[in-house]
Design an enzyme around this catalytic site. Structure first.
Site, PDB file in Angstrom:
ATOM      1  N   ARG A   1      24.957  39.604  41.831  1.00 43.83           N
ATOM      2  CA  ARG A   1      26.320  39.996  41.470  1.00 43.83           C
ATOM      3  C   ARG A   1      27.210  38.792  41.764  1.00 43.83           C
ATOM      4  O   ARG A   1      26.975  38.064  42.745  1.00 43.83           O
ATOM      5  CB  ARG A   1      26.766  41.205  42.295  1.00 43.83           C
ATOM      6  CG  ARG A   1      28.174  41.648  41.973  1.00 43.83           C
ATOM      7  CD  ARG A   1      28.624  42.824  42.821  1.00 43.83           C
ATOM      8  NE  ARG A   1      30.002  43.170  42.522  1.00 43.83           N
ATOM      9  CZ  ARG A   1      30.730  44.011  43.223  1.00 43.83           C
ATOM     10  NH1 ARG A   1      30.211  44.617  44.277  1.00 43.83           N
ATOM     11  NH2 ARG A   1      31.983  44.254  42.890  1.00 43.83           N
ATOM     12  N   HIS A   2      28.217  38.567  40.912  1.00 40.89           N
ATOM     13  CA  HIS A   2      29.129  37.444  41.149  1.00 40.89           C
ATOM     14  C   HIS A   2      29.708  37.495  42.572  1.00 40.89           C
ATOM     15  O   HIS A   2      29.789  38.553  43.200  1.00 40.89           O
ATOM     16  CB  HIS A   2      30.280  37.481  40.125  1.00 40.89           C
ATOM     17  CG  HIS A   2      31.085  38.741  40.208  1.00 40.89           C
ATOM     18  ND1 HIS A   2      32.082  38.919  41.141  1.00 40.89           N
ATOM     19  CD2 HIS A   2      31.009  39.894  39.519  1.00 40.89           C
ATOM     20  CE1 HIS A   2      32.601  40.122  41.006  1.00 40.89           C
ATOM     21  NE2 HIS A   2      31.961  40.749  40.035  1.00 40.89           N
ATOM     22  N   GLY A   3      30.145  36.310  43.068  1.00 41.08           N
ATOM     23  CA  GLY A   3      30.827  36.252  44.357  1.00 41.08           C
ATOM     24  C   GLY A   3      32.152  37.005  44.292  1.00 41.08           C
ATOM     25  O   GLY A   3      32.604  37.401  43.202  1.00 41.08           O
TER      26      GLY A   3
ATOM     27  N   ARG B   1      33.883  35.197  36.245  1.00 43.19           N
ATOM     28  CA  ARG B   1      33.409  35.331  37.629  1.00 43.19           C
ATOM     29  C   ARG B   1      31.880  35.293  37.707  1.00 43.19           C
ATOM     30  O   ARG B   1      31.309  34.784  38.681  1.00 43.19           O
ATOM     31  CB  ARG B   1      33.995  36.599  38.287  1.00 43.19           C
ATOM     32  CG  ARG B   1      33.697  37.930  37.582  1.00 43.19           C
ATOM     33  CD  ARG B   1      34.634  38.983  38.135  1.00 43.19           C
ATOM     34  NE  ARG B   1      34.372  40.367  37.742  1.00 43.19           N
ATOM     35  CZ  ARG B   1      34.813  40.955  36.627  1.00 43.19           C
ATOM     36  NH1 ARG B   1      35.512  40.252  35.737  1.00 43.19           N
ATOM     37  NH2 ARG B   1      34.564  42.235  36.394  1.00 43.19           N
TER      38      ARG B   1
ATOM     39  N   GLU C   1      30.688  43.559  33.195  1.00 44.42           N
ATOM     40  CA  GLU C   1      30.972  44.711  34.068  1.00 44.42           C
ATOM     41  C   GLU C   1      31.198  45.949  33.201  1.00 44.42           C
ATOM     42  O   GLU C   1      31.553  45.829  32.017  1.00 44.42           O
ATOM     43  CB  GLU C   1      32.217  44.393  34.909  1.00 44.42           C
ATOM     44  CG  GLU C   1      32.649  45.473  35.892  1.00 44.42           C
ATOM     45  CD  GLU C   1      31.538  45.906  36.845  1.00 44.42           C
ATOM     46  OE1 GLU C   1      30.555  46.537  36.370  1.00 44.42           O
ATOM     47  OE2 GLU C   1      31.638  45.631  38.052  1.00 44.42           O
ATOM     48  N   ARG C   2      31.012  47.121  33.784  1.00 45.30           N
ATOM     49  CA  ARG C   2      31.359  48.357  33.081  1.00 45.30           C
ATOM     50  C   ARG C   2      32.879  48.304  32.785  1.00 45.30           C
ATOM     51  O   ARG C   2      33.668  47.864  33.648  1.00 45.30           O
ATOM     52  CB  ARG C   2      31.004  49.515  34.031  1.00 45.30           C
ATOM     53  CG  ARG C   2      31.607  50.863  33.744  1.00 45.30           C
ATOM     54  CD  ARG C   2      32.854  51.100  34.536  1.00 45.30           C
ATOM     55  NE  ARG C   2      32.613  51.599  35.856  1.00 45.30           N
ATOM     56  CZ  ARG C   2      32.504  52.887  36.150  1.00 45.30           C
ATOM     57  NH1 ARG C   2      32.592  53.789  35.220  1.00 45.30           N
ATOM     58  NH2 ARG C   2      32.327  53.248  37.391  1.00 45.30           N
TER      59      ARG C   2
ATOM     60  N   LYS D   1      42.788  49.975  44.172  1.00 48.27           N
ATOM     61  CA  LYS D   1      41.832  51.082  44.370  1.00 48.27           C
ATOM     62  C   LYS D   1      42.377  52.121  45.351  1.00 48.27           C
ATOM     63  O   LYS D   1      42.231  53.328  45.132  1.00 48.27           O
ATOM     64  CB  LYS D   1      40.470  50.542  44.815  1.00 48.27           C
ATOM     65  CG  LYS D   1      39.784  49.737  43.708  1.00 48.27           C
ATOM     66  CD  LYS D   1      38.369  49.294  44.038  1.00 48.27           C
ATOM     67  CE  LYS D   1      37.817  48.475  42.853  1.00 48.27           C
ATOM     68  NZ  LYS D   1      36.475  47.936  43.048  1.00 48.27           N
TER      69      LYS D   1
ATOM     70  N   ARG E   1      31.659  56.244  40.711  1.00 49.21           N
ATOM     71  CA  ARG E   1      30.223  56.332  40.937  1.00 49.21           C
ATOM     72  C   ARG E   1      29.482  57.463  40.228  1.00 49.21           C
ATOM     73  O   ARG E   1      28.257  57.523  40.301  1.00 49.21           O
ATOM     74  CB  ARG E   1      29.939  56.428  42.454  1.00 49.21           C
ATOM     75  CG  ARG E   1      30.260  55.161  43.218  1.00 49.21           C
ATOM     76  CD  ARG E   1      29.332  54.009  42.824  1.00 49.21           C
ATOM     77  NE  ARG E   1      29.705  52.765  43.493  1.00 49.21           N
ATOM     78  CZ  ARG E   1      30.441  51.807  42.920  1.00 49.21           C
ATOM     79  NH1 ARG E   1      30.873  51.948  41.671  1.00 49.21           N
ATOM     80  NH2 ARG E   1      30.730  50.709  43.575  1.00 49.21           N
TER      81      ARG E   1
ATOM     82  N   HIS F   1      27.264  41.748  37.241  1.00 47.28           N
ATOM     83  CA  HIS F   1      28.354  42.494  37.891  1.00 47.28           C
ATOM     84  C   HIS F   1      27.819  43.730  38.621  1.00 47.28           C
ATOM     85  O   HIS F   1      26.729  44.225  38.306  1.00 47.28           O
ATOM     86  CB  HIS F   1      29.347  42.928  36.818  1.00 47.28           C
ATOM     87  CG  HIS F   1      29.894  41.776  36.055  1.00 47.28           C
ATOM     88  ND1 HIS F   1      31.113  41.203  36.334  1.00 47.28           N
ATOM     89  CD2 HIS F   1      29.375  41.055  35.027  1.00 47.28           C
ATOM     90  CE1 HIS F   1      31.323  40.185  35.519  1.00 47.28           C
ATOM     91  NE2 HIS F   1      30.288  40.076  34.712  1.00 47.28           N
TER      92      HIS F   1
ATOM     93  N   ASN G   1      28.377  46.942  38.391  1.00 47.82           N
ATOM     94  CA  ASN G   1      27.900  48.113  37.645  1.00 47.82           C
ATOM     95  C   ASN G   1      26.924  47.764  36.522  1.00 47.82           C
ATOM     96  O   ASN G   1      26.065  48.593  36.201  1.00 47.82           O
ATOM     97  CB  ASN G   1      29.086  48.930  37.131  1.00 47.82           C
ATOM     98  CG  ASN G   1      29.853  49.532  38.297  1.00 47.82           C
ATOM     99  OD1 ASN G   1      29.329  50.351  39.056  1.00 47.82           O
ATOM    100  ND2 ASN G   1      31.092  49.086  38.503  1.00 47.82           N
TER     101      ASN G   1
HETATM  102  O1  LIG Z   1      35.192  46.127  38.139  1.00 51.81           O
HETATM  103  C1  LIG Z   1      35.400  46.250  39.359  1.00 51.81           C
HETATM  104  O2  LIG Z   1      36.458  46.693  39.835  1.00 51.81           O
HETATM  105  C2  LIG Z   1      34.322  45.850  40.340  1.00 51.81           C
HETATM  106  O3  LIG Z   1      33.683  44.708  39.923  1.00 51.81           O
HETATM  107  C3  LIG Z   1      33.335  46.967  40.563  1.00 51.81           C
HETATM  108  O4  LIG Z   1      34.063  47.977  41.077  1.00 51.81           O
HETATM  109  P1  LIG Z   1      33.485  49.313  41.740  1.00 51.81           P
HETATM  110  O5  LIG Z   1      32.614  48.919  42.905  1.00 51.81           O
HETATM  111  O6  LIG Z   1      34.740  50.027  42.174  1.00 51.81           O
HETATM  112  O7  LIG Z   1      32.741  50.051  40.673  1.00 51.81           O
END
Ligand SMILES: O=C(O)[C@H](O)COP(=O)(O)O
Length: 252
Positions: A5-7, A57, A84-85, A95, A112, A179, A181
């Site tokens: 996963r990226h840093g 990233r 990433e998703r 968040k 999740r 990434h 996800n």
């Molecule tokens: O896209 C994002 O915000 C993170 O790279 C992954 O976020 P998450 O751990 O909240 O799914």
């Protein structure tokens, strides 16, 4: 095959939902990526090819890992399917402010759950991927405005089957820099993790995750693997567990 996963990115640092938003690595993220490369070199790994997403990233992480390993010359394939998703209308939001507004349970579902996507991004939003030249080859119906983990698998798995797997069959050593996800989607497929268990899986930034596959592409479980994964993370195992917990606790 090594997944990373990226840093840490600037928005990981600020604890904001990122998705397809193209943020840069933070100073700490640059150091994590270099450390990942150093660990791989020290453990004697080498690669024939690397895959990454079309987000900076992950690309930068890929470059830094390869630079540390003196492998910048190997072919690198960039693919949107490893992005990433897409986090829909949550992209850019803090968040914890999102938890304060919608509640912890709802945010956990968005982050999740296997098949419940976050609210969609409006198509007139300047960050709609359909307005971005790098996604020009995507048809409108393929251009996401939000994704669940399930719909992320719908693009990651065919890419694995059609593009990456033939390289594994050819015996190539592969680095996949992606990434949180998109890698959760890939390991769900590799380790056949049930929908109900994938909700508890969190992947730390910048930490190489080594997978050995048998002739049928089934992962060979390593004794130091952290369940439900068969692969093992390189580095200090206690520090890695703390980093995994840190990802989980981003929405306390
Ligand atoms: O896209 C994002 O915000 C993170 O790279 C992954 O976020 P998450 O751990 O909240 O799914």
């Amino acid at each position: 095959m090594v997944l990373v996963r990226h840093g840490e990115s600037e928005w990981n640092k600020e604890n904001r939902f990122t998705g397809w938003y193209d943020v840069q690595l933070s100073e700490k993220g640059i150091a994590e990526a270099k450390e990942g490369g150093r660990l791989l070199k020290e453990a004697g790994f080498t690669f024939d090819k690397a895959y990454t997403s079309v987000l900076r990233r992950a690309i930068k992480t890929c470059w830094l890992v390869l630079e540390e390993m003196d492998l910048m010359w190997i072919p690198v394939e960039k693919a949107w399917q490893l992005n990433e998703r897409h986090y829909g209308a949550l992209q850019g939001l803090d968040k914890n402010e999102t938890v304060a507004k919608h509640g912890k349970d709802q945010v956990h579902i968005w982050r999740r759950s296997y098949d419940i996507p976050p609210p969609p991004l409006e198509k007139n939003n300047p960050h709609y991927p359909g307005n971005d030249v790098r996604y020009g080859q995507l048809l409108q119906r393929e251009t996401p405005v939000t994704e669940s983990l399930k719909t992320t698998l719908d693009r990651v798995v065919p890419f694995w089957e059609k593009v990456i797997k033939p390289d594994v069959t050819a015996g190539k050593g592969l680095l996949i820099a992606a990434h949180g996800n998109s890698l959760r989607a890939l390991v769900k497929k590799l380790d056949n993790i049930p929908d109900s268990d994938i909700t508890e899986l969190n992947i730390p930034t910048g930490t190489p995750l080594v997978y050995e596959l048998d002739s049928e592409f089934k992962p060979i479980k390593h004794k130091e693997s952290i369940g439900p994964l068969s692969g093992r993370y390189l580095g200090n195992q206690e520090a890695i567990k703390a980093r995994i917990l840190g990802v989980k606790n981003q929405t306390k």
